[in-house]
Design a protein around this motif. Structure first.
Motif, PDB file in Angstrom:
ATOM      1  N   LYS A 197       7.140   2.478   4.321  1.00  0.00           N
ATOM      2  CA  LYS A 197       6.849   1.041   4.307  1.00  0.00           C
ATOM      3  C   LYS A 197       5.361   0.786   4.119  1.00  0.00           C
ATOM      4  N   GLY A 198       5.048  -0.372   3.501  1.00  0.00           N
ATOM      5  CA  GLY A 198       3.652  -0.749   3.281  1.00  0.00           C
ATOM      6  C   GLY A 198       3.487  -2.259   3.305  1.00  0.00           C
ATOM      7  N   ASP A 199       2.241  -2.713   3.322  1.00  0.00           N
ATOM      8  CA  ASP A 199       1.947  -4.146   3.303  1.00  0.00           C
ATOM      9  C   ASP A 199       2.282  -4.730   1.937  1.00  0.00           C
ATOM     10  N   THR A 301      -3.846   1.373 -12.540  1.00  0.00           N
ATOM     11  CA  THR A 301      -4.829   1.876 -11.571  1.00  0.00           C
ATOM     12  C   THR A 301      -4.853   1.048 -10.296  1.00  0.00           C
ATOM     13  N   SER A 302      -4.220  -0.117 -10.286  1.00  0.00           N
ATOM     14  CA  SER A 302      -4.224  -0.969  -9.091  1.00  0.00           C
ATOM     15  C   SER A 302      -3.596  -0.256  -7.898  1.00  0.00           C
ATOM     16  N   LEU A 303      -2.679   0.679  -8.171  1.00  0.00           N
ATOM     17  CA  LEU A 303      -2.016   1.405  -7.089  1.00  0.00           C
ATOM     18  C   LEU A 303      -3.006   2.273  -6.319  1.00  0.00           C
ATOM     19  N   PRO A 308       0.696  -0.021  -3.122  1.00  0.00           N
ATOM     20  CA  PRO A 308       1.469  -0.988  -3.918  1.00  0.00           C
ATOM     21  C   PRO A 308       1.112  -2.436  -3.628  1.00  0.00           C
ATOM     22  N   GLY A 309       0.578  -2.730  -2.431  1.00  0.00           N
ATOM     23  CA  GLY A 309       0.198  -4.106  -2.125  1.00  0.00           C
ATOM     24  C   GLY A 309      -0.891  -4.633  -3.035  1.00  0.00           C
ATOM     25  N   CYS A 310      -1.728  -3.748  -3.570  1.00  0.00           N
ATOM     26  CA  CYS A 310      -2.762  -4.193  -4.508  1.00  0.00           C
ATOM     27  C   CYS A 310      -2.160  -4.466  -5.887  1.00  0.00           C
ATOM     28  N   HIS A 325       9.028  -9.127  -2.629  1.00  0.00           N
ATOM     29  CA  HIS A 325       9.192  -7.754  -2.141  1.00  0.00           C
ATOM     30  C   HIS A 325       8.733  -6.769  -3.207  1.00  0.00           C
ATOM     31  N   PHE A 326       8.457  -5.544  -2.785  1.00  0.00           N
ATOM     32  CA  PHE A 326       8.239  -4.469  -3.755  1.00  0.00           C
ATOM     33  C   PHE A 326       9.057  -3.250  -3.347  1.00  0.00           C
TER      34      PHE A 326
END
Length: 681
Positions: A197-199, A301-303, A308-310, A325-326
């Motif tokens: 899980k992540g933000d 590159t955002s990852l 993944p929140g970025c 959601h992602f």
């Protein structure tokens, strides 16, 4: 042999008898031994123990307690021992649950025999016989009690066994039920534990959720990411490039899944990984590292900027679509998922071999699974022009086929395969915290399952070459990309089968006087990379008051959305909302009916940062006017990619995905990838 000392112990027994009862090897109760002595004394008396002279003539002058008497005692047990008394006494002493009458009978027999033995010494024959007779009577009673005992014990034993069986059966059933429930619970917790899980959003600002429709339903926007992470031995082996094992992962697959509010249709937008975009400032939740805003990097590159929140923040900035959601999957996850569903059918129009990904297929249809499925999703040199654009088209074919596989239900009817799928899915996924449970994923899956395959549309963001690096990167195509994003923001199906806007039922009453219309204005111009335009809500509210809407007020509560909207709660208030829209120059498509508001509500979006009149926008040009036509997958559900008309001769409509997005219908089973001529064999 040891003789009796003549000293009496308890209950009429001799001291020797008392000591004998305590011996471990004998283990016989004192009452039983006393009975034996009485019987032996009686037999000795009957053999002539009443005359000392007779004994002397036969045995050399011994008395009753002499050797002759001892001999009589020794043979007593074998000749005249009463088994009933012995068994009774034993039963009474060993069976704690035995019959009380039986135990009493044994004690009575033992006491009578002992007393008979004592009376026999020096008594007259008639008295000894009477005493012996009484002893025999008691012995018979004890024997009778013994016969009755087993029946009673058997009956009682059956009742006790039945009770024990009932108790254990109930206990076993309880254990089974609780065990099953516990197993289900622990397996559920096990699957939850598989999920990472992540933000959801690591940027400074998140867009507001999509406006609910008239029924109170909201669209769902889910960002699907494919990571090239090589943070495990398995991923290194599958992904190659061992020199990249230590670097942060890139998001090489990115698609936004939009499920309509009424769950009647689904739209998917892929953004090529080489698209240069604005990546907002992001903060890594693990170590607090702050990554500055940049507009010189490509979206994959955002990852690397915290996770993944970025990437979610970058998508919201690019598209103006709020992400709910992602879900992110890595190499190993793709392999396990493909295996779990039994393979995914795909097609190529020629023999293909891509040495970079390892994909090798002959012309025609194939069911790819395991590592071959991963090769299909990663291949770019082998398809179309060898760019990332062709890879997105191959991913659409794969995803459509997988959806059809799952909706067909063939794998879901087998519990073992369903378990494999659950294990594969949960181990493969990283999700946002709000989606971080099997229950929520299950509910989401059921929600999406309602969408018919023929109402699923796969698209790729319309693009043009990046002026800063035309050979390597692309940027969103002006007009067409904006149109595609706008359709999704406004919950309009990309297949052209929806109305452009949901006006709701026609009101039967006219608008209220301007001065009687209560409305609230919000400033929603802030985005992930732009601060809110100052005084937008108050400026527009003041303008409306001057225009006669004297009940217009502004609210400083932060909002963020791409499009300006006017929302009203009931059908009867639509004329009031239309009056406000007319005063501001807003199009009818900006109107929404939703029970989530209490009165007419105006949110100034990022599309209107200045002025008191909404800026008029010209309709976007037809997508086929692009100077850079894209070569999509062939199939009945797609256009040719460079003409103004589709296969039926119809032009793109306002409520339809532009041709430059290469739309692919979910029911199109004829789609087949064009193989790059440089990668054929």
């Amino acid at each position: 042999m040891r003789q009796s000392s003549g000293v009496r112990g308890p209950a009429g027994t001799s001291a020797d008898d008392t000591a004998g009862a305590a011996q471990a090897d004998g283990g016989v109760p004192a009452a039983r031994k006393s009975g034996r002595r009485g019987r032996r004394a009686k037999k000795s008396d009957a053999a002539g123990g009443t005359s000392a002279g007779a004994d002397a003539t036969r045995g050399g002058g011994a008395g009753a307690d002499g050797p002759r008497a001892e001999g009589a005692k020794d043979q007593g047990p074998s000749d005249s021992e009463a088994p009933g008394a012995e068994d009774s006494g034993t039963e009474g002493s060993t069976d704690s649950n035995g019959d009380d009458a039986q135990a009493a009978g044994g004690e009575q027999a033992a006491t009578a025999d002992t007393e008979g033995a004592e009376g026999a010494k020096g008594a007259k024959p008639s008295e000894g016989e009477a005493t012996a007779k009484a002893g025999r009577k008691s012995t018979r009673k004890a024997a009778h009690a013994k016969k009755a005992g087993p029946k009673n014990r058997a009956a009682k034993g059956k009742r006790k066994r039945a009770a024990r069986i009932a108790r254990w059966t109930a206990l076993s059933l309880a254990v089974i039920v609780l065990g099953t429930a516990a197993a289900g619970y622990f397996y559920y917790q096990h699957l939850n534990g598989n999920l990472k899980k992540g933000d959801l959003n690591l940027g400074d600002k998140q867009l507001d959720r999509s406006v609910a429709n008239a029924a109170g339903q909201r669209p769902l926007n889910i960002l699907i990411l494919g990571s090239d992470s090589r943070n495990s031995k398995e991923n290194v082996e599958l992904g190659g490039a061992r020199e990249d094992a230590g670097r942060k992962p890139l998001a090489d697959v990115q698609m936004l899944v939009h499920v309509s509010a009424d769950r009647s249709n689904m739209s998917v937008i892929s953004v090529p990984r080489d698209t240069r975009v604005t990546i907002p400032k992001c903060t890594d939740p693990e170590d607090g590292t702050v990554y500055k805003k940049t507009d010189s990097q490509i979206i994959n590159t955002s990852l690397m900027n915290g996770g993944p929140g970025c990437t979610v923040a970058a998508w919201e900035e690019l598209t103006g679509i709020p992400v709910d959601h992602f879900m992110m999957i890595d190499f190993a996850g793709v392999v396990s998922m493909a295996d779990a569903v039994g393979g995914v059918p795909v097609c190529v129009d020629a023999n293909v071999y891509d040495k970079d990904s390892g994909l090798r297929l002959t012309k025609g249809s194939h069911k790819v699974k395991g590592e071959q499925a991963l090769q299909w999703l990663r291949t770019r040199h082998g398809f179309e022009d060898g760019s990332d654009i062709g890879r997105t088209h191959a991913q659409h074919i794969y995803m459509n086929a997988m959806v059809r596989q799952l909706k067909g239900g063939t794998k879901l009817s087998d519990p073992g395969q369903l378990t494999d799928l659950a294990e594969a899915a949960t181990k493969a996924l990283t999700v946002d915290k709000d989606l971080g449970s099997v229950k929520k994923l299950y509910d989401l899956g059921n929600d999406i399952k309602r969408v018919p395959s023929e109402r699923i549309t796969m698209t790729t963001m319309p693009w043009v070459s990046d002026p800063l690096d035309p050979d390597a990167h692309v940027i969103p195509k002006p007009g067409d990309a904006d149109k595609l994003f706008s359709l999704v923001r406004n919950d309009i199906a990309l297949d052209g089968k929806d109305k452009k806007s949901d006006k709701g039922p026609k009101p039967t009453v006219p608008a209220a006087p301007k001065g009687a219309i209560a409305l609230t204005v919000f400033n929603g111009t802030g985005t992930a990379v732009q601060p809110p335009a100052t005084r937008r809500a108050s400026d527009i509210a003041e303008f409306l008051v001057k225009a006669g809407f004297t009940k217009a007020t502004s609210d400083s509560t932060p909002r963020a959305q791409a499009d300006t909207t006017i929302t009203y709660p009931k059908t009867a208030e639509r004329p009031d909302a239309e009056a406000v829209a007319k005063a501001l120059g807003l199009p009818e498509s900006a109107l929404r009916m939703s029970p989530t508001v209490d009165q007419v509500t105006l949110v100034i979006g990022g599309d209107w940062r200045t002025g008191t009149k909404y800026p008029k926008t010209e309709e976007s040009e037809e997508s086929d006017s692009s100077d850079e036509p894209t070569a999509g997958a062939t199939g009945d559900g797609k256009g040719d990619g460079n003409g103004k008309k589709d296969d039926k001769g119809e032009k793109d409509g306002d409520n339809k995905a532009p041709k430059s997005s290469d739309p692919l219908n979910g029911n199109d089973t004829s789609a087949c990838m064009n193989v790059n001529p440089l990668n054929r064999f």
